[in-house]
Design a protein around this motif. Structure first.
Motif, short mmCIF file in Angstrom:
data_model
loop_
_atom_site.label_atom_id
_atom_site.label_comp_id
_atom_site.label_asym_id
_atom_site.label_seq_id
_atom_site.Cartn_x
_atom_site.Cartn_y
_atom_site.Cartn_z
N PHE A 87 -26.74 43.62 -86.48
CA PHE A 87 -27.72 43.80 -87.54
C PHE A 87 -28.41 42.48 -87.86
CE2 PHE A 87 -29.18 46.52 -90.94
CZ PHE A 87 -29.67 45.61 -91.85
N THR A 141 -24.14 43.22 -91.94
CA THR A 141 -25.22 44.18 -92.08
C THR A 141 -26.03 44.01 -93.34
OG1 THR A 141 -23.73 45.75 -93.14
CG2 THR A 141 -23.97 45.89 -90.76
N GLU A 182 -30.25 51.86 -96.73
CA GLU A 182 -29.47 52.82 -95.96
C GLU A 182 -30.31 53.36 -94.81
OE1 GLU A 182 -28.32 55.75 -98.77
OE2 GLU A 182 -27.05 54.40 -99.94
N SER A 183 -29.64 53.70 -93.71
CA SER A 183 -30.36 54.13 -92.50
C SER A 183 -31.22 55.36 -92.76
CB SER A 183 -29.36 54.41 -91.38
OG SER A 183 -28.66 53.25 -91.04
N SER A 184 -30.70 56.32 -93.53
CA SER A 184 -31.47 57.53 -93.79
C SER A 184 -32.73 57.20 -94.58
CB SER A 184 -30.61 58.54 -94.56
OG SER A 184 -30.15 57.97 -95.79
N ILE A 208 -34.30 54.31 -94.57
CA ILE A 208 -35.20 53.58 -93.67
C ILE A 208 -36.06 54.55 -92.88
CG2 ILE A 208 -35.25 52.14 -91.59
CD1 ILE A 208 -34.73 50.49 -94.00
N THR A 239 -37.52 48.39 -86.55
CA THR A 239 -36.57 49.22 -87.27
C THR A 239 -35.23 49.04 -86.59
OG1 THR A 239 -37.13 51.13 -85.87
CG2 THR A 239 -38.23 50.96 -88.01
N SER A 249 -30.85 49.89 -87.17
CA SER A 249 -29.79 50.51 -87.96
C SER A 249 -28.44 50.24 -87.33
CB SER A 249 -30.00 52.03 -88.05
OG SER A 249 -31.20 52.33 -88.75
N LYS A 250 -27.45 50.01 -88.20
CA LYS A 250 -26.08 49.80 -87.74
C LYS A 250 -25.14 50.05 -88.91
CE LYS A 250 -23.03 46.37 -85.67
NZ LYS A 250 -22.63 47.26 -84.56
N GLN A 287 -24.65 52.59 -90.78
CA GLN A 287 -25.31 53.27 -91.89
C GLN A 287 -26.22 52.35 -92.69
OE1 GLN A 287 -25.02 56.58 -91.98
NE2 GLN A 287 -23.66 56.35 -90.23
N GLU A 288 -26.47 51.15 -92.20
CA GLU A 288 -27.39 50.21 -92.86
C GLU A 288 -28.56 49.97 -91.92
OE1 GLU A 288 -27.15 48.76 -96.02
OE2 GLU A 288 -25.55 50.21 -96.31
N GLY A 289 -29.74 49.79 -92.50
CA GLY A 289 -30.92 49.62 -91.67
C GLY A 289 -31.85 48.54 -92.19
#
Length: 928
Positions: A353, A359, A882-884, A886, A903, A905-906, A908-910
């Protein structure tokens, strides 16, 4: 060839020679059998056996035994981690083999068939009619095979462990396929092959740790060649068997070629994987950013790959022998594809990340929320207490956008240009019409730029001139041009640096104030300033040269676009007014408050507006009032001065000095706020009154003003009892009033939390933002941190020529006083509403875990529209969340025709980095 001639001569020899040779061969055979039995009984390791195609022949028990021994030589390469050669006829149907036999027998002469006899059969069930010449060729061929096998072993040792495992996996599957096919053709031999396959798998595992020596391999090879049916005449080879051996020779050649191709494909695949890994460290910006900041998760891909292989191996072991050959081949191919996909996914999972080591910043502690109040709670409690007392662009991203159809046009500020709300106001006595009145739902339309809009001029040149067409308003130049506020010069608007009270330049005026009160000590003692009624903010613009940060504000009034001029110049400012509500700042945070003929009636209504300045001014801080009542003798000015003197005296403000600036022909009165409560307690007349003890001075979000003063803190551990350390030490020093017993935002004791946040953002900015996001920071001036905590992001940008407005959300822990304490500035705000700034005024917005929290209270789309309104064309947005979330932000930005550069993501973090373009829709919203 020599070998070929030797075989022809031996075939033409007399029968007596053949008989003599048979006798010798039999003797040698018996001796070797004894030796072979001794070696087999003394060797605990059973050589692996490969199953191959069965040719139906009637053989004796002795032939079967000798054939089994032949397998020892044939499979000796298995000890060398050889993936194994599968004959081509092992994957052909019976019909194809029979057709191939007929074609070969018809098309080739018998002599050619004899010349092409193989020196070694890879099928353990084939009856081998050997002659002496053939044996010689077999020995030579065996030597070549052993050399080739040795070379292959060296190559395979250089391969990575992953490729070796894949080869082993392929060998086991192919052997299982062969074994199952043998079971169909001949039931008895099929059962034997299953057992042999099991032994092969066991031996294959043991052979990884134990390699047979060359002498043992050569001895086994010699045994297998000498023991192939010695009782048969060596000079007679039935034509049917010749055809079978010729067919087998062809199959073996094809099988050998396929095996080499498989090995070549494996090596080529390994080479491609290596090249892909090398490419990840090269020029492409996105790849470079992702590889720069490893968080020690590079072992994940290998572990995931091994798990996938084990699962596939267990699945293959569990398959029944009744599965058809065609289905087996399909299964092998699918397994390879699945492994390839698994590699791709796992490699992505191993990427790090961006942001330096992890992250992102540690998640906020739930327990810490109990220790921190929020601006929303503070303000709501305060208000409740007082209430008790008294052209359509179709988008593939699911959104369709139109231009805003409003009177304000290109200068539209939704919360200040809400015409419906303004019409409902009962009074404008306290400038209510200049205050915020936000629509119930955020606008879903886009603000167009002015015609002929250009990329803004960069700082520091922008302090002196901007493009006229970017802020096409000439009225202020007509009204204030003689005071050197702003002038129209060709295609530019120029700013001589003057103001109403400093016509000859702000820098001279700044030095004049320093000389009047040396204790002001610009850039050391005095770091954060509030400029009321700032005009075009030249005072704050020139204070940058003294290392002072100024929060300038003015209303959106008849002095059209004065705040927009300031922001276009690269000077911090907001649209606000001294009206009926508290300013959106904490109490006791500004080192100095300045008013240069700011047109505010400080003395009116019991000094309610001046008392608001008293709330935000730090104990011991200065108030500079440069206005006509200080030095003019007009009747109105004299009356105002008299009322101001009475008011400031009752507020316990000390009039430190009144100094005259001869160059500008003005004077300034400088007051100082008390740092204790002694004066308050000794007042004879208690007006203005002291605020009640339960009145929260930090409550500032939509809280009405009132005419009272808050007591000065006296507890040494309370904020406001001591002056902050001199700049720049105060930037990285935890405030003295941060208590170690108080939990910080991220779960550590507050001072440690502060220090950890400071170091975190230093790493993120230096290793990621500055070098790896493709941002040209020399083109960045106006920056906003949309969700600041301790101000770590702004502090990390200290050495760049930027300023950062820190925004603390009203539903977040109230850390804004900490930000001011360290020499930075900021504001309270609710991002479910529009911000009080003009369109196209910021070069970069930064949002750390803002949108995931915000969408719990309001829709995300209007917030992104607000982001689009604030950012200049060509401006940037950095999001960490959060990835969602993002993904949602990316979809919205793409619908707005932003260019998404990164972009990532890793866990659940983005992270996302995007740039605004010049696109605008062609149609306007239909009027409601």
């Amino acid at each position: 060839m020599a070998l070929g001639k030797s075989r022809n001569s031996k075939r033409s020899s007399s029968s007596s020679s053949s008989s003599y040779g048979s006798t010798i061969t039999m003797v040698v055979f018996l001796g070797l059998c004894v030796l072979a039995i001794w070696m087999l009984t003394s060797n605990s390791v059973t050589p692996p056996q490969n199953a191959s195609d069965n040719i139906a022949t009637s053989t004796s028990t002795q032939e079967d035994e000798s054939t089994t021994r032949s397998d020892v030589k044939k499979d000796s390469s298995a000890f060398e981690d050889n993936p194994g050669d599968l004959p081509d006829d092992a994957i052909k149907s019976d019909d194809h083999r029979e057709e191939s036999k007929d074609d070969m027998s018809k098309s080739q002469p018998e002599d050619q068939k004899l010349d092409s006899l193989p020196g070694d059969s890879k099928d353990p069930n084939v009856v081998n009619y050997a002659v002496d010449g053939v044996n010689e060729k077999q020995e030579s061929s065996q030597d070549l095979q052993e050399k080739e096998s040795s070379k292959e072993q060296e190559k395979q040792k250089e391969n990575e462990k992953q490729i070796s495992e894949e080869s082993s996996f392929t060998e086991n599957q192919l052997e299982a396929v062969e074994s199952q096919k043998m079971g169909k053709e001949e039931t008895d031999q099929g059962n034997q092959k299953v057992d042999e396959s099991t032994n092969t798998k066991t031996q294959s595992q043991e052979s990884e740790n134990q390699m047979p020596n060359e002498d043992q391999q050569q001895q086994q090879s010699f045994e297998s060649q000498e023991n192939k049916n010695p009782s048969e005449p060596q000079n007679q080879i039935p034509s049917g068997d010749q055809e079978q051996r010729l067919q087998q020779q062809k199959s073996e050649d094809e099988s050998s070629q396929e095996s080499k191709n498989d090995e070549g494909q494996i090596q080529e695949k390994q080479k491609e994987d290596t090249e892909k890994k090398e490419e990840n460290h090269e020029v492409p910006q996105k790849q470079q950013t992702q590889q720069e900041f490893q968080d020690e998760t590079n072992e994940v891909p290998k572990e995931s790959h091994e798990v996938d292989e084990n699962q596939e191996s267990e699945q293959n072991k569990g398959e029944t022998q009744e599965v058809q050959l065609q289905e087996e081949n399909s299964s092998i191919q699918e397994a390879k594809e699945e492994k390839t996909e698994s590699k791709s996914v796992d490699l992505n999972a191993g990427e790090a990340f961006p942001g330096g080591g992890n992250t992102g910043i540690p998640k906020e502690s739930k327990e810490s929320k109990k220790s921190w109040s929020t601006q929303a709670a503070q303000s709501e409690n305060e208000k409740e207490r007082r209430k008790d007392e008294s052209n359509v662009i179709g988008s593939i991203y699911g959104y369709t956008w139109h231009l805003c159809n409003v009177t304000a046009g290109t200068d539209y500020i939704p919360c200040l240009d809400n015409e419906k709300a303004l019409k409902k106001l009962r009074t404008t006595k306290h400038f209510e019409h200049r205050e915020r009145h936000c629509p119930e739902e955020g606008p879903m339309c886009l603000v167009p730029p002015p015609e002929w809009y250009k990329t803004p001029i960069m700082w520091p040149k922008s302090r002196d001139k901007i493009w006229y067409h970017n802020v096409p308003h000439a009225k202020l130049a007509e009204v204030k041009g003689h005071q050197n506020w702003v002038k129209v010069t060709g295609e530019f608007l120029t700013f001589p640096g003057g103001g109403t009270q400093f016509i000859h330049g702000a820098l001279h005026y700044i030095d004049f104030l320093q000389q009047s009160i040396p204790n002001i000590a610009w850039g050391k003692h005095t770091r954060v300033v509030l400029d009321v009624g700032c005009g075009v903010a030249s005072f704050g613009g020139y204070l940058f040269e003294r290392d002072v940060l100024t929060m300038s504000f003015a209303p959106k009034d008849e002095h059209e676009a004065q705040v927009q001029f300031a922001l276009e110049r690269g000077i911090p400012a907001i649209s606000a007014v001294m009206g009926s509500q508290r300013l959106p700042f904490p109490s006791r945070v500004f080192d100095l408050v300045h008013c240069a003929r700011c047109r505010v009636p400080w003395h009116a209504e019991g000094g309610m507006l001046l008392l608001e300045l008293n709330r935000v001014l730090r104990p011991g801080g200065y108030f500079v009032w440069s206005a006509t009542p200080v030095y003019q003798k007009l009747k109105e000015d004299v009356e105002i001065w008299k009322e101001m003197s009475s008011l400031t005296n009752s507020m316990c403000w000390e009039l430190v000095t009144i100094k005259k600036d001869k160059l500008n022909s003005i004077s300034a009165a400088i007051y100082r706020k008390p740092s204790s409560n002694n004066c308050y307690d000794q007042r004879k007349q208690k007006r203005p009154p002291m605020c009640k003890n339960d009145d929260d001075p930090n409550a500032a979000w939509h809280v009405p003003l009132q005419s009272c003063m808050h007591r000065v803190p006296v507890d040494e551990a309370e904020r406001g009892t001591q002056w902050p350390e001199a700049w720049p030490r105060r930037l990285q020093t935890p405030p003295y009033w941060l208590n170690s017993s108080q939990m910080g935002i991220y779960g550590k004791p507050a001072p440690q939390d502060f220090a950890a946040d400071h170091e975190h953002w230093k790493q993120v900015v230096s290793k990621s933002y500055v070098t790896s996001l493709g941002i040209t920071w020399s083109n960045v001036r106006n920056v906003m941190d949309m969700r600041a905590v301790y101000g770590g992001f702004a502090a990390a940008l200290k050495d760049l020529r930027v300023w950062v407005l820190n925004v603390v959300n009203i539903d977040s822990p109230d850390t804004l006083p900490i930000i001011y304490e360290r020499g930075l500035f900021g504001i309270y705000h609710d991002w479910c509403e529009s911000f009080s700034t003009y369109p196209r005024t910021y070069d970069l917005l930064h949002a750390d875990h803002l949108f995931s929290k915000l969408k719990k209270r309001c829709k995300l789309a209007p917030v992104m529209v607000e982001v689009d309104r604030i950012v200049r064309p060509g401006g940037k947005l950095i999001v960490r969340d959060e990835s969602s979330t993002i993904g949602e932000v990316e979809n919205l930005l793409k619908s707005l025709h932003w260019e998404v550069h990164l972009t990532f993501s890793k866990n659940q973090e983005g992270m996302l980095s995007a740039q605004k373009g010049n696109w605008r829709p062609d149609t306007y919203v239909e009027p409601s």
